[in-house]
Design an enzyme around this catalytic site. Structure first.
Site, PDB file in Angstrom:
ATOM      1  N   GLU A 118       1.132  -1.398  -0.051  1.00  0.00           N
ATOM      2  CA  GLU A 118       0.160  -0.284   0.300  1.00  0.00           C
ATOM      3  C   GLU A 118       0.760   1.330   0.457  1.00  0.00           C
ATOM      4  O   GLU A 118       1.929   1.196   0.519  1.00  0.00           O
ATOM      5  CB  GLU A 118      -0.699   0.143   1.182  1.00  0.00           C
ATOM      6  CG  GLU A 118      -2.027  -1.315   1.089  1.00  0.00           C
ATOM      7  CD  GLU A 118      -3.331  -1.369   2.315  1.00  0.00           C
ATOM      8  OE1 GLU A 118      -3.898   0.259   2.460  1.00  0.00           O
ATOM      9  OE2 GLU A 118      -2.887  -1.331   3.391  1.00  0.00           O
ATOM     10  N   HIS A 239      -9.552   9.656   3.439  1.00  0.00           N
ATOM     11  CA  HIS A 239      -8.789   8.451   1.884  1.00  0.00           C
ATOM     12  C   HIS A 239      -8.927   8.882   0.386  1.00  0.00           C
ATOM     13  O   HIS A 239     -10.036   8.967  -0.128  1.00  0.00           O
ATOM     14  CB  HIS A 239      -9.798   7.082   2.342  1.00  0.00           C
ATOM     15  CG  HIS A 239      -9.231   5.398   1.590  1.00  0.00           C
ATOM     16  ND1 HIS A 239      -9.222   6.071   0.281  1.00  0.00           N
ATOM     17  CD2 HIS A 239      -8.345   5.033   2.236  1.00  0.00           C
ATOM     18  CE1 HIS A 239      -8.442   4.384   0.732  1.00  0.00           C
ATOM     19  NE2 HIS A 239      -8.195   3.976   1.206  1.00  0.00           N
ATOM     20  N   ARG A 285      -0.258   8.618   1.358  1.00  0.00           N
ATOM     21  CA  ARG A 285      -2.225   8.724   1.340  1.00  0.00           C
ATOM     22  C   ARG A 285      -2.462  10.734   0.595  1.00  0.00           C
ATOM     23  O   ARG A 285      -2.928  11.011   0.600  1.00  0.00           O
ATOM     24  CB  ARG A 285      -2.593   8.639   2.529  1.00  0.00           C
ATOM     25  CG  ARG A 285      -4.002   7.944   2.341  1.00  0.00           C
ATOM     26  CD  ARG A 285      -4.553   6.890   2.883  1.00  0.00           C
ATOM     27  NE  ARG A 285      -4.795   5.742   3.211  1.00  0.00           N
ATOM     28  CZ  ARG A 285      -5.033   4.669   3.244  1.00  0.00           C
ATOM     29  NH1 ARG A 285      -5.855   5.291   4.974  1.00  0.00           N
ATOM     30  NH2 ARG A 285      -4.991   3.596   3.474  1.00  0.00           N
ATOM     31  N   HIS A 346     -11.467   9.506   6.775  1.00  0.00           N
ATOM     32  CA  HIS A 346     -10.843   8.253   6.814  1.00  0.00           C
ATOM     33  C   HIS A 346     -10.782   7.888   8.229  1.00  0.00           C
ATOM     34  O   HIS A 346     -10.993   6.801   8.976  1.00  0.00           O
ATOM     35  CB  HIS A 346      -9.908   7.873   5.654  1.00  0.00           C
ATOM     36  CG  HIS A 346     -10.180   6.665   5.916  1.00  0.00           C
ATOM     37  ND1 HIS A 346     -11.051   5.577   5.822  1.00  0.00           N
ATOM     38  CD2 HIS A 346      -8.695   5.871   6.297  1.00  0.00           C
ATOM     39  CE1 HIS A 346     -10.339   4.584   4.852  1.00  0.00           C
ATOM     40  NE2 HIS A 346      -8.347   3.957   6.597  1.00  0.00           N
ATOM     41  N   ARG A 381      -1.023   9.116   8.460  1.00  0.00           N
ATOM     42  CA  ARG A 381      -0.644   8.048   8.954  1.00  0.00           C
ATOM     43  C   ARG A 381      -0.407   6.933   7.818  1.00  0.00           C
ATOM     44  O   ARG A 381      -1.009   6.535   6.549  1.00  0.00           O
ATOM     45  CB  ARG A 381      -1.964   7.386   9.712  1.00  0.00           C
ATOM     46  CG  ARG A 381      -1.860   5.868   9.599  1.00  0.00           C
ATOM     47  CD  ARG A 381      -3.374   5.117  10.106  1.00  0.00           C
ATOM     48  NE  ARG A 381      -4.501   5.584   9.277  1.00  0.00           N
ATOM     49  CZ  ARG A 381      -4.798   4.606   8.395  1.00  0.00           C
ATOM     50  NH1 ARG A 381      -4.789   3.141   8.647  1.00  0.00           N
ATOM     51  NH2 ARG A 381      -5.758   5.173   7.016  1.00  0.00           N
TER      52      ARG A 381
HETATM   53  C1  SIN Z   1      -7.455   0.594   2.763  1.00  0.00           C
HETATM   54  O1  SIN Z   1      -8.733  -0.778   2.462  1.00  0.00           O
HETATM   55  O2  SIN Z   1      -6.993   1.219   2.081  1.00  0.00           O
HETATM   56  C2  SIN Z   1      -7.511   1.478   3.933  1.00  0.00           C
HETATM   57  C3  SIN Z   1      -6.544   0.830   5.151  1.00  0.00           C
HETATM   58  C4  SIN Z   1      -6.090   1.533   5.879  1.00  0.00           C
HETATM   59  O3  SIN Z   1      -6.966   2.755   6.236  1.00  0.00           O
HETATM   60  O4  SIN Z   1      -5.237   1.027   6.214  1.00  0.00           O
END
Ligand code: SIN
Length: 534
Positions: A118, A239, A285, A346, A381
């Site tokens: 991610e 998000h 993010r 988010h 985060r």
């Molecule tokens: C996501 O699945 O993108 C959320 C993961 C997160 O917010 O840590």
């Protein structure tokens, strides 16, 4: 209405997400635990978590790499000791989930797992249960706490205020909470050796959010009113990719899709992330959310597109079964057409300030999970670090509470509603609720400015005045309690954002577009140094 009760327990847990249930399981080995949760056990945010838990489990990974990625994403405000401690505790917490709770992660075989990637992470390290990790974890934890005779679960019950020795002429020590039974509208008293706030974040402060209706910031508001320090609430994380569809309420399109090669495109099909960051779609993010926001403002489009069509269809169906199915319900086949996405509130990177064991500045009051601020996330985060933090700090707090001794007055003053009568003005609640959320979205969102923040402050002040008058005139209802908490948390966010005259991580102010060394520190607010608490 029935006669109010007084309930005695060792540990009172407010909230029932991953942090609360994991704490309860461990603390029940040495005391009686009472969990209060305002709806049903599963109505929190954890259930919706898709991606997973970040932890160093791959052969090519290292603690050092996870620490560095977290520090870089946190933009200078992480507490490095906390980052290291959290990262290094990860593998043990995952092992505990597997060995003692029966959790089965995707690809699990002899200590190895299928690991996702991610934004912000330089290695694959997200252990997951397909794309419904939260649901999978909660199923195992719920089963465990429900069969545990040392744990009492009280659902449909909402904390009203913490019980504090300061009201009895004592020091700043907490001995439980007043709670509202939503079914009978009775306010009971729970007395506890220690009280643990695990009630999650406050996404409902914003008009558009990936959070469920329960995420109102109740715990943060309770703690603030009791005199706790609240840290860095201006860092609200948006998000980048929630589904844009008229009938989809807050459905998240996991960052894991970008981890597997998803490409963000404008409506005309052109990709844009490489012009914002060298890591493109896998930039931290805050960068991705701001990039989409900026593209939408330039083009006037309603959404951006997340394109998965170049990837293998069979793989997509198996790797993301939950998202795949949901999209089909909305008439979108991600194998054939790109997914319309928009950013949405988010995660609260700020929260109740705690030490390395989840202790607040108030004796016998702890906070864990999203409601807390441990120092792990800094100004932004990194994806999937939050479930890790919830596990690590819930476990540490479950050990630390052993030392707490009950400090309580001889007699307890019961909750008084004064001369309040039932309210028939529900419209006051809904009007103010909508106004706060719209104000926060428009003026305190992804891109802020001094004028926008001043406008937000003026409106929130007015709304809070109105709520204050109304609150003491009428019998409390869950809706009124939530509104009061939501408004206070909104005020704290605005206050923090006004103080931070720079741009860092998730806080971006057009009038102060650069980082400033002067502001390379936390914003800590508490009664007397933040907004009015009542
Ligand atoms: C996501 O699945 O993108 C959320 C993961 C997160 O917010 O840590």
């Amino acid at each position: 209405m029935r006669m109010p009760k007084i309930i005695d327990t060792d540990y009172l847990v407010i909230g029932s997400g991953l942090a609360g249930l994991y704490f309860a399981s461990h603390a029940s080995k040495h005391g009686k635990v009472t969990i209060v949760t305002k709806r049903s056990l599963r109505d929190g945010t954890t259930v919706l978590a898709q991606a997973g838990i970040a932890s160093v489990l791959g052969d090519d990974d290292s603690f050092e790499a996870h620490v560095n990625d977290t520090l870089i994403t946190g933009a200078g405000l992480c507490n490095e000791d906390v980052v290291r401690l959290t990262v290094e505790s990860g593998p043990d917490r995952i092992k505990d989930l597997v060995d003692n709770f029966g959790v089965v992660f995707s690809g699990q075989k002899e200590g190895k797992f299928d690991l996702g990637l991610e934004g912000g992470h330089t290695k694959r390290r997200v252990v997951h249960i397909e794309d419904f990790t939260g649901e999978g974890l909660m199923a195992r934890l719920e089963a465990s706490v429900r069969r545990n005779t040392s744990i009492r679960i009280i659902e449909n019950t909402m904390a009203v205020d913490l019980l504090s020795m300061s009201k009895y002429g004592g020091g700043n020590s907490c001995f439980g909470a007043f709670v509202l039974d939503r079914e009978t509208n009775t306010i009971d008293t729970i007395i506890a050796r220690s009280t643990i706030i695990a009630s999650g974040g406050a996404g409902k402060v914003y008009l558009y959010t990936s959070n469920p209706d329960t995420s109102v910031g109740d715990g943060i508001a309770l703690a603030y009113r009791a005199g706790a320090e609240i840290e860095n609430m201006e860092f609200y994380q948006f998000h980048p990719t929630c589904l844009y569809h008229p009938n989809a309420k807050s459905f998240l399109i996991s960052e894991a899709l970008r981890g597997e090669g998803g490409v963000l495109r404008r409506m005309d099909g052109t990709a844009f992330m490489s012009s914002y960051h060298s890591r493109g779609e896998l930039a931290p993010r805050d960068v991705v959310a701001r990039a989409i926001d900026s593209e939408l403002k330039k083009s006037g489009d309603d959404s951006a597109l997340l394109d998965m069509t170049h990837l293998d269809g069979v793989f997509l169906e198996h790797r993301f079964p939950n998202i795949f199915k949901k999209l089909i319900e909305f008439g979108i086949d991600m194998r054939e057409s790109p997914i319309p996405v928009v950013p949405a509130a988010h995660y609260s990177c700020g929260g109740i300030a705690v030490d390395q064991n989840g202790r607040t500045n108030i004796q016998n009051l702890f906070a864990i999970g999203e409601a807390s601020h441990t120092g792990l996330h800094g100004a932004c985060r990194m994806a999937s670090n939050s479930l890790l933090e919830a596990l690590v700090f819930a476990h540490r707090a479950s050990d630390a509470v052993k030392e707490c001794e009950l400090v309580r007055p001889g007699g307890i003053i019961p909750w008084k509603s004064g001369h309040a009568v039932s309210s028939d003005e529900g419209v006051v609640v809904s009007q103010n609720w909508d106004e706060i959320r719209r104000t926060m979205w428009n003026y305190v969102g992804i891109v802020r400015s001094d004028r926008r923040l001043a406008r937000a402050k003026a409106r929130i002040d007015l709304i809070r005045d109105e709520i204050r008058n109304y609150y003491w005139d009428f019998l409390v209802t869950p809706e009124l309690l939530e509104l009061r908490n939501l408004a206070l948390v909104a005020d704290i966010i605005v206050h923090g954002a006004q103080r931070r005259q720079e741009s860092r991580g998730l806080h971006y102010n057009l009038d102060h577009p650069e980082k400033s060394d002067f502001h390379k520190r936390s914003t800590v607010l508490f009664r007397g140094v933040g907004p009015c608490h009542s």
